[in-house]
Structures are given as structure tokens and as C-alpha cells.
Design a protein around this motif. Structure first.
Motif, PDB file in Angstrom:
ATOM      1  N   LEU A   1       0.829  -1.206   0.000  1.00  0.00           N
ATOM      2  CA  LEU A   1       0.000   0.000   0.000  1.00  0.00           C
ATOM      3  C   LEU A   1       0.862   1.255   0.000  1.00  0.00           C
ATOM      4  O   LEU A   1       0.645   2.180  -0.802  1.00  0.00           O
ATOM      5  N   LEU A   2       1.846   1.311   0.877  1.00  0.00           N
ATOM      6  CA  LEU A   2       2.697   2.498   0.970  1.00  0.00           C
ATOM      7  C   LEU A   2       3.550   2.675  -0.281  1.00  0.00           C
ATOM      8  O   LEU A   2       3.671   3.782  -0.816  1.00  0.00           O
ATOM      9  N   ALA A   3       4.141   1.579  -0.764  1.00  0.00           N
ATOM     10  CA  ALA A   3       5.033   1.670  -1.920  1.00  0.00           C
ATOM     11  C   ALA A   3       4.284   1.997  -3.205  1.00  0.00           C
ATOM     12  O   ALA A   3       4.864   2.551  -4.145  1.00  0.00           O
ATOM     13  N   SER A   4       2.997   1.664  -3.264  1.00  0.00           N
ATOM     14  CA  SER A   4       2.196   1.961  -4.453  1.00  0.00           C
ATOM     15  C   SER A   4       1.825   3.438  -4.543  1.00  0.00           C
ATOM     16  O   SER A   4       1.367   3.906  -5.587  1.00  0.00           O
ATOM     17  N   HIS A   5       2.019   4.169  -3.438  1.00  0.00           N
ATOM     18  CA  HIS A   5       1.703   5.605  -3.404  1.00  0.00           C
ATOM     19  C   HIS A   5       2.891   6.341  -2.774  1.00  0.00           C
ATOM     20  O   HIS A   5       2.777   6.905  -1.676  1.00  0.00           O
TER      21      HIS A   5
END
Length: 232
Positions: A174-178
Motif C-alpha cells: 500500500l505504501l510503496a504503491s503511493h
């Protein structure tokens, strides 16, 4: 007593971190050994209080309801109040009322002793399938030396595989995708845990991820808001 654990069972595509909560030492060790033979990471505890201190980093909990210190149903309710971690009640209480109370307390499934190991594995597979989030973002996320593959649910750093729990993977993805977005704790809980709110749950998983990735720079805390993906 459980039935003997057979050796010829289809191995799962994903290795899980399983918390076995079982008062009987022999049963706990035998079950843990069987799960480890099938590629899972297992933590075993004998009491309800130990379970409440250990479940947060687990992918799935196998909970005996007959515990020496805390009522197993209360342990189940307490876990479910703070987390949506998959949980299967494994117990000798087998009446219809027992099953209803266990499911109402928050168990995702209910298995009565004695049981077959194949059935337990099948039920674990089914519960994990139902709980798996549908990731809509990039299938492969590349951030410098960090590679996150959503299809295989595998993370590697500098070419070496990093072993993550199911929730750790979902949080990191989730964090790495944004990468340019500060993501609030509330959004993290909604997307990773299905809305069950616990600041401690998020912080514990962030701390564990930082340790496994070798530093705090990968996940940056934005005070009063949440977290964003860092540069490593």
C-alpha cells in the motif's frame, strides 16, 4: 486427541505465520511440527494472555478455547475487537451452542477435536482465501533495490527475499504503491485490516517492517497523520 498428521498434503503457495494457542503441550508441539513441515512459520503459546500479546504479527490464529487463565471466547472477542486476523477456533467443545458462541465471538471457522490434519489445512486455506484483500494497484512495484510482486506476494531487497507476514506485505505494498502520498492510519486500517482500528497494530507492523528492511528510512512517520513511503 487429534488424528495423526499425514505427510502427503498439498503444500500451500504462501507460507503463513501461524499462532497456535493450545494448552496441551504435546498437542501444541505436534501441530506446530506438522505446520512447519508444510512451510509455515509457527509460534506456540499455552495461555490466553500470551495469545493476546502475540497475535498481532500472525497471519492466522488457531485458538483452543479451553485455556487455563482466560476464557477462550473472551480471548477471541478481544482479538476480534482490535483486529481482523483470520482465526479458527480449535476445541473439544462440539455442541451446536458451542459452535454458535465461538462464531459469534469472532472466529472465522470452528473445528472440533479430534480432527484430521487435512481438514485443518483445508479450512486454513479457505479462511485465508476469504480474507485476502484484492490489490488493485501495480502488480510489480520497483522502488530502487526494493521489488514487491503482488502476484507472488514476494518482496526482495538487493535481490534477496524478505520474509513478511500477510499483513506486513499488504501494508508495504500500500505504501510503496503511493510513494508521494502520506497515508493516514485510518486509511491503512481500512485497506489492510478492514477497518478495525488500533494504533498499536499499525505501529507494531511498521516497526517490524523497518526491522526486516534494515532501517527506518523505508517508512517515514508523519506526525499526527500517518506514514509515507521513503527512499530507503
Amino acid at each position: 486427541m487429534r488424528q495423526p498428521i499425514p505427510s502427503q498434503i498439498r503444500r500451500p503457495a504462501t507460507n503463513w505465520r501461524v499462532l497456535v494457542v493450545e494448552n496441551n503441550t504435546g498437542d501444541r508441539e505436534a501441530l506446530a511440527a506438522g505446520l512447519r513441515r508444510h512451510g509455515h512459520h509457527v509460534d506456540g503459546v499455552a495461555t490466553g494472555n500470551a495469545a493476546l500479546q502475540s497475535y498481532q504479527l500472525s497471519d492466522i490464529v488457531l485458538l483452543d478455547l479451553e485455556l487455563p487463565d482466560v476464557d477462550g471466547l473472551e480471548v477471541c472477542r478481544s482479538i476480534r475487537a482490535l483486529s481482523d486476523v483470520p482465526l479458527i477456533a480449535v476445541t473439544g467443545w462440539g455442541t451446536e451452542l458451542d459452535r454458535v458462541l465461538g462464531l459469534q465471538a469472532g472466529a472465522d471457522d470452528y473445528l472440533v477435536k479430534p480432527y484430521g490434519f487435512r481438514e485443518l489445512m483445508a479450512r486454513m486455506d479457505a479462511v485465508m482465501r476469504r480474507s485476502r484483500p484484492q490489490i488493485q494497484a501495480e502488480q510489480v512495484v520497483l522502488r530502487g533495490p526494493l521489488r514487491i510482486d503482488a502476484a507472488s506476494r514476494e518482496v526482495s531487497l538487493h535481490g534477496r527475499v524478505v520474509e513478511l507476514t500477510r499483513k506486513e506485505f499488504d501494508l508495504l505494498h500500500l505504501l510503496a504503491s503511493h510513494p508521494e502520498t502520506v497515508i493516514s492510519r485510518k486509511r491503512i486500517m481500512q485497506q489492510v485490516w478492514g477497518g478495525s482500528w488500533s494504533r498499536r497494530t499499525v505501529d507494531t507492523h511498521v516497526s517490524s517492517l523497518r526491522g526486516k528492511l534494515g532501517g527506518s528510512d523505508w517508512i517515514v512517520t508523519v506526525r499526527g497523520v500517518g506514514f509515507r513511503f521513503g527512499s530507503g
